[in-house]
Design an enzyme around this catalytic site. Structure first.
Site, short mmCIF file in Angstrom:
data_model
loop_
_atom_site.label_atom_id
_atom_site.label_comp_id
_atom_site.label_asym_id
_atom_site.label_seq_id
_atom_site.Cartn_x
_atom_site.Cartn_y
_atom_site.Cartn_z
N LYS A 1 1.26 -1.65 -0.35
CA LYS A 1 -0.40 -0.33 -0.12
C LYS A 1 0.81 1.10 -0.02
O LYS A 1 1.88 2.11 1.03
CB LYS A 1 -0.63 0.28 1.35
CG LYS A 1 -2.30 -1.14 1.19
CD LYS A 1 -3.22 -0.85 2.55
CE LYS A 1 -3.67 0.25 2.07
NZ LYS A 1 -4.88 -0.23 3.68
N LEU A 2 0.77 2.05 -0.90
CA LEU A 2 1.20 3.72 -1.13
C LEU A 2 0.47 4.46 -1.10
O LEU A 2 -0.54 4.34 -1.32
CB LEU A 2 1.52 3.54 -2.60
CG LEU A 2 3.35 2.26 -2.39
CD1 LEU A 2 3.30 1.85 -3.76
CD2 LEU A 2 4.45 2.55 -1.52
#
Length: 296
Positions: free
Chosen positions: A119-120
């Protein structure tokens, strides 16, 4: 295609509970705030090394329960974190669970073995990191999405990735909180992506109500991630695929989010990705993570 069900939680005990409730689960999403709410973390302080070890252990417990599913693992990032730091974290986190190689056939990858999605944040640095990570065969989940332009930039930044390797996570509830109809954003992104190659899947997130849950399914959204409470409510209500107007919009007037004609063919840097809710979300996740660490 039927919507796939993910649990939004940092607690493996809740994974077990939803599996008992539904009989299956396609994946789970975690983030720093959810890890901070894990019963084994509440009220405790960790060293920097200990907190990452704790997170890894949580991820492994989750993935062991959904061996053919996806587990989203979020990098630490505040609004000053550079892409290089996110890439370094992403490559490390990607080793926490088995991860069938992206060189395998799509059928093999989607059927056998737990998969990490890193997750970014949907910021300029987050998109730089995503662009590089997908080139290295790392799956990504772009989080804190609040606009159609951000979704277009994610599509452009991850071109070349295989279907199932990129998620875009619009936060429905946080838009509702400020009077906008978050489900309109889901609908608009799905419509926009119809003109693309299908490599990005839409993950409806920040689910706050039964209406959010059923509308996601009704729209044919690829994925939904919801907390345990939402699954209990949905099952308790008879697991409807649509509310058919029952109880929707009671006393609430949400502003529609109009569809925008946005080309998917531009370089990702040319899209206007700025959004105050993304900035606020990044800072909240960073604060919750830092509160777990003993600063002495």
């Amino acid at each position: 295609m039927a919507t796939k069900f993910f649990l939004d939680s940092g607690d493996p005990k809740e994974t077990k509970e939803v599996l008992t409730l539904l009989g299956k689960l396609d994946g789970q999403t975690t983030n720093p705030s959810l890890i901070a709410k894990n019963p084994d973390a509440v009220g405790k302080k960790f060293t920097s090394e200990e907190i990452y070890s704790f997170y890894e252990n949580v991820v492994k417990q989750i993935s062991s329960q959904i061996p053919n599913g996806s587990v989203s693992i979020e990098v630490y990032a505040d609004n000053n974190t550079k892409a290089e730091a996110m890439i370094e974290q992403g490559l490390k986190f990607n080793t926490w669970i088995p991860n069938p190689s992206t060189n395998r056939s799509d059928d093999y990858r989607l059927r056998y073995g737990a998969r990490a999605h890193i997750k970014l944040p949907t910021t300029a640095e987050g998109l730089k990191a995503a662009s590089e990570l997908v080139k290295q065969g790392v799956r990504v989940n772009m989080t804190l999405v609040f606009s159609q332009a951000q979704a277009a930039a994610i599509y452009a930044a991850t071109k070349g990735a295989k279907k199932g390797d990129v998620f875009v996570s619009p936060f429905v509830g946080r838009l509702d909180d400020r009077g906008e109809n978050g489900m309109d954003l889901i609908k608009n992104i799905l419509t926009m992506y119809k003109g693309g190659d299908g490599h990005v899947e839409v993950l409806s997130a920040s689910i706050r109500s039964l209406e959010h849950f059923t509308k996601t399914i009704e729209l044919g959204c690829d994925l939904i991630t919801a907390p345990l409470k939402a699954y209990k409510e949905w099952v308790g209500f008879g697991s409807p695929l649509s509310m058919d107007g029952r109880g929707q919009g009671e006393g609430v007037q949400l502003k529609p989010i109009p569809y925008q004609e946005i080309s998917l063919d531009k370089p990702w840097q040319e899209y206007n990705i700025a959004h105050e809710l993304t900035d606020k979300g990044v800072e909240k996740f960073a604060a919750d993570w830092n509160n777990l660490i003993d600063q002495n």
